[in-house]
Design a protein around this motif. Sequence first.
Motif, short mmCIF file in Angstrom:
data_model
loop_
_atom_site.label_atom_id
_atom_site.label_comp_id
_atom_site.label_asym_id
_atom_site.label_seq_id
_atom_site.Cartn_x
_atom_site.Cartn_y
_atom_site.Cartn_z
N GLY A 138 7.87 29.69 -26.64
CA GLY A 138 6.34 29.56 -27.31
C GLY A 138 5.87 28.36 -26.62
N CYS A 139 4.51 28.04 -26.95
CA CYS A 139 3.74 26.96 -26.69
C CYS A 139 2.72 26.75 -27.57
CB CYS A 139 3.23 27.33 -25.37
SG CYS A 139 2.19 25.96 -24.57
N ASN A 140 2.62 25.20 -27.80
CA ASN A 140 1.77 24.75 -28.94
C ASN A 140 0.40 24.49 -28.25
OD1 ASN A 140 3.71 25.21 -30.70
ND2 ASN A 140 3.61 23.08 -31.49
N GLU A 141 0.26 24.31 -26.70
CA GLU A 141 -0.92 23.73 -26.21
C GLU A 141 -2.08 25.10 -26.30
OE1 GLU A 141 -1.08 20.73 -24.75
OE2 GLU A 141 0.52 20.71 -26.14
N ARG A 142 -3.11 24.68 -26.08
CA ARG A 142 -4.29 25.52 -26.01
C ARG A 142 -5.08 25.59 -24.73
NH1 ARG A 142 -1.56 27.37 -28.95
NH2 ARG A 142 -1.63 28.22 -31.00
N CYS A 143 -4.51 25.70 -23.49
CA CYS A 143 -5.21 25.64 -22.27
C CYS A 143 -6.29 26.93 -22.49
CB CYS A 143 -4.31 25.71 -21.13
SG CYS A 143 -2.96 24.51 -21.15
N THR A 144 -7.36 26.47 -22.05
CA THR A 144 -8.49 27.64 -22.32
C THR A 144 -8.48 28.81 -21.62
OG1 THR A 144 -9.90 26.34 -21.09
CG2 THR A 144 -10.09 25.74 -23.35
N PHE A 145 -7.65 28.78 -20.44
CA PHE A 145 -7.52 29.90 -19.65
C PHE A 145 -6.11 30.69 -19.94
CE2 PHE A 145 -5.58 26.48 -17.83
CZ PHE A 145 -4.06 26.77 -17.63
N CYS A 146 -5.53 30.36 -20.84
CA CYS A 146 -4.05 31.06 -21.01
C CYS A 146 -3.92 31.78 -22.16
CB CYS A 146 -3.09 29.75 -20.83
SG CYS A 146 -1.33 30.34 -20.70
N ILE A 147 -3.14 32.92 -21.89
CA ILE A 147 -2.78 33.78 -22.86
C ILE A 147 -1.50 33.45 -23.70
CG2 ILE A 147 -2.03 35.62 -21.43
CD1 ILE A 147 -3.65 37.54 -22.97
N VAL A 148 -0.78 32.68 -23.01
CA VAL A 148 0.52 32.69 -23.49
C VAL A 148 0.89 32.35 -25.01
CG1 VAL A 148 2.90 31.10 -23.09
CG2 VAL A 148 1.72 32.23 -21.14
N PRO A 149 0.02 31.21 -25.39
CA PRO A 149 0.14 30.89 -26.94
C PRO A 149 -0.09 32.14 -27.74
CG PRO A 149 -1.15 29.43 -25.71
CD PRO A 149 -0.94 30.48 -24.88
N THR A 150 -1.11 32.99 -27.45
CA THR A 150 -0.99 34.07 -28.43
C THR A 150 0.06 35.23 -28.13
OG1 THR A 150 -2.78 34.91 -26.72
CG2 THR A 150 -3.76 34.21 -28.83
N GLY A 159 11.44 26.64 -20.43
CA GLY A 159 10.28 26.47 -21.32
C GLY A 159 8.89 26.47 -20.87
N GLN A 160 8.00 26.87 -21.62
CA GLN A 160 6.64 27.13 -21.16
C GLN A 160 6.13 25.46 -21.00
OE1 GLN A 160 4.78 29.08 -19.63
NE2 GLN A 160 5.74 30.81 -20.59
N ASN A 161 6.69 24.60 -21.96
CA ASN A 161 6.14 23.25 -21.68
C ASN A 161 7.38 22.54 -22.33
OD1 ASN A 161 5.40 20.58 -22.41
ND2 ASN A 161 3.87 21.18 -23.80
N SER A 200 7.45 21.65 -16.20
CA SER A 200 6.85 20.46 -16.94
C SER A 200 5.26 20.27 -16.75
CB SER A 200 7.42 19.25 -15.83
OG SER A 200 8.74 19.27 -15.70
N HIS A 201 5.02 19.75 -17.88
CA HIS A 201 3.62 19.55 -18.34
C HIS A 201 3.11 18.18 -18.02
CE1 HIS A 201 -0.45 19.75 -19.97
NE2 HIS A 201 -0.24 20.93 -20.44
N PRO A 202 2.37 18.10 -17.19
CA PRO A 202 1.99 16.56 -17.09
C PRO A 202 1.42 15.83 -18.14
CG PRO A 202 0.42 18.26 -15.63
CD PRO A 202 1.67 18.75 -16.47
N GLY A 204 -8.78 22.20 -20.96
CA GLY A 204 -7.86 21.53 -22.19
C GLY A 204 -6.86 21.28 -21.84
N ARG A 205 -6.36 20.53 -20.66
CA ARG A 205 -5.06 20.18 -20.39
C ARG A 205 -4.48 18.97 -20.79
NH1 ARG A 205 -1.29 23.33 -17.95
NH2 ARG A 205 -0.92 21.92 -16.79
N GLY A 206 -5.53 18.18 -21.23
CA GLY A 206 -4.97 17.01 -21.80
C GLY A 206 -4.37 15.85 -20.72
FE1 F3S Z 1 0.87 26.44 -22.74
FE2 F3S Z 1 -0.30 28.14 -21.12
FE3 F3S Z 1 -1.05 25.63 -21.28
S1 F3S Z 1 2.03 28.03 -21.51
S2 F3S Z 1 0.83 24.78 -21.66
S3 F3S Z 1 -1.12 27.17 -22.89
S4 F3S Z 1 -0.81 26.88 -19.42
#
Ligand code: F3S
Length: 455
Positions: A167-179, A211-213, A248-250, A287-289
Motif C-alpha cells: 500500500g501507500c499513504n501518500e496522495r500524489c495527485t496523479f497516482c491511482i495506487v493509493p486507491t 514497497g511503493q514508498n 525510494s521516495h525523496p 503533492g509530492r512533498g
Molecule cells: Fe504513492 Fe503513487 Fe505517490 S504509489 S508515493 S501515491 S506516486
Amino acid sequence: MGQSRENKDISDLTYKLETMGCQMNMADSERIEGQLQGLGIRPLDPDVDKNKQPDVVILNTCSIRDHAEQKVYSYIGPHAKRKRDGEDVTIIVAGCVAQQEGEALLRRVPEVDLVMGPQYANRIGDLLEDVSNGNQVVATEASHIMEDSTKPRRQSTVAAWVNVIYGCNERCTFCIVPTTRGVEQSRPAESIVREVTELVEQGFKEITLLGQNIDAYGRDMIPKRKFSDLIRIVGEIPGLDRLRFVTSHPRYMSLGVVDSVAETPAACECFHIPFQSGSNEILAAMGRGHTREKYLHIVDRIRSRIPDAAITADVIVGFPGETEEQFEDTLSLMREVVFDSVNTAAYSPRPNTPAAVWDDQVDDAVKQNRLQRINALNLEHAAQRRARMKGRTVEILVEERNVRVPTQVMGRTRHGYIVYCDGEIDELRGKLVNVEIDTCEQYYLAGKPVAQDGH
Ligand code: F3S
Ligand code: SAM
C-alpha cells in the motif's frame, strides 16, 4: 470452478496467467501461481498442450498508464466467448484495474468469475472455493493483508522479490495506487528475514525488497521500525550475495538508508528514486512533498558517500499546467544528475485522481514532443554512464541465456546494468562471474569472462 466439468479430467486442469505492469504485480503473480499450483492446477504448456485452451485464465492488471481498461477487455474477450460457447473456463481479473472497476467489470463482462484487488493476491485459493460454489466474486474491500503462508512460484531461480510494505499513504495527485493498493501495511521484520533465509537456502542469490514508498517501512508498527535497519538485518543473512530495494521516495528517504547501503556489503550500490519533475511548482501541484533542492541534496549525499553508485528514477512530462519552462527545469535536473536510466511517461489522467479533472490539461501533441525530448536526453545519459565501465572488470550475477546469442549468458552488475558474455547457461546460472567490459551501449554492456582465482 467445477460447475460442469463432466467432460474434463479435473486432475489435469491448466491455467494461463498474464501480468501487466510493475514489479509489485509480478510479485503478486508469483504468489497467485504458487497457490494455483498448490491446488494442483498446472501452467498451460504450449509444447505439450497443443491446441488446448487453459481452464483458468487470470489477467493481473495494471492501471498506471492509459488504455489499461481497454486492454483488459480485449484480453478477456476471447475467453468470455469460449464461455458463451459452452466451454467451462474460469475467468479471473486481478490487480489494480480489478480494484478500480470492481463490480463494473462484472456488469460489462458477465462471464468473469472473480474480480480481485491486489490485497487479495495471497487468498486466491479461498476465493476460488467460493467461485466453485457457483458464485461470482468481487474481492475489493480494503483488507488487512494476512501474513503470508503462501509460497510464491518464482519466475527466476536466481533473483526474487520480497514485499516489505504493502500500500501507500501518500496522495500524489496523479497516482491511482493509493486507491487500488490501500493503506500502508508493513510486514514484521521477522517474517521478512524468514522468507529471505528460505529463499537463500533454496539457492536464490539476489533479493529485491519491494514497497511503493519503501522508506515508510515500519512507521505503522509498534514499536516503529526503520527501513535503514531492515537493510542491515536482511543484508546480514548468510549466503545472500545481493540485496536491492525499490522504491525510494525523496520526501522520506533518510540519509541513514545511504549509510546502510554503504556499510552493508550485500546491498547493491544503486538507488531508484523517482523525482517526477524538476520544477518546484509542478512538484507542489503533484503533492509530492519534496522540492528539487531536497532531491539534489539526496543525490549529493549518495555521490559523496558512494561515488560510483547508480541512480535511476521515474519522471512524468505534461502534468496539468506544465509550461515549457517548467519542463525545461526537468531537463536541467536530469543534466545536473545524469541518471543511469529514467522511466519516462507522459501524464495520463487516471480515474478518481485529483489531477485528472483539472482544467489545465496539456495538449497530447505537446506531451508527445516533451516525451521525445526527454527520452533522447535519457538515452544520451544512459550511454554516458555506461561508457565509464569500458575496460573495467565487473562482477555479474548470471541470470539467463542471451536470447539473441544462445552461446552467451546475460547477467547484471551490482549497478543493475545488463551484461552479455560468452558462457554456458546451465553451468553459470546463479553464479557470480567477473567480466572485462569491452562494449558499452545505451542499454547493455558486453565483455569477456575473466578466469577466477584457481581456475
Ligand atoms: Fe504513492 Fe503513487 Fe505517490 S504509489 S508515493 S501515491 S506516486
Ligand atoms: N511509489 C512510486 C513513487 O513514489 O514515485 C511510484 C509508483 S507508480 C506505480 C510508478 C510510476 O508510474 C510513477 O513513479 C510515475 O512516474 C508513473 N505514473 C504514476 N501515475 C501516472 C500517471 N497518472 N501518468 C503517468 N505516469 C504515472
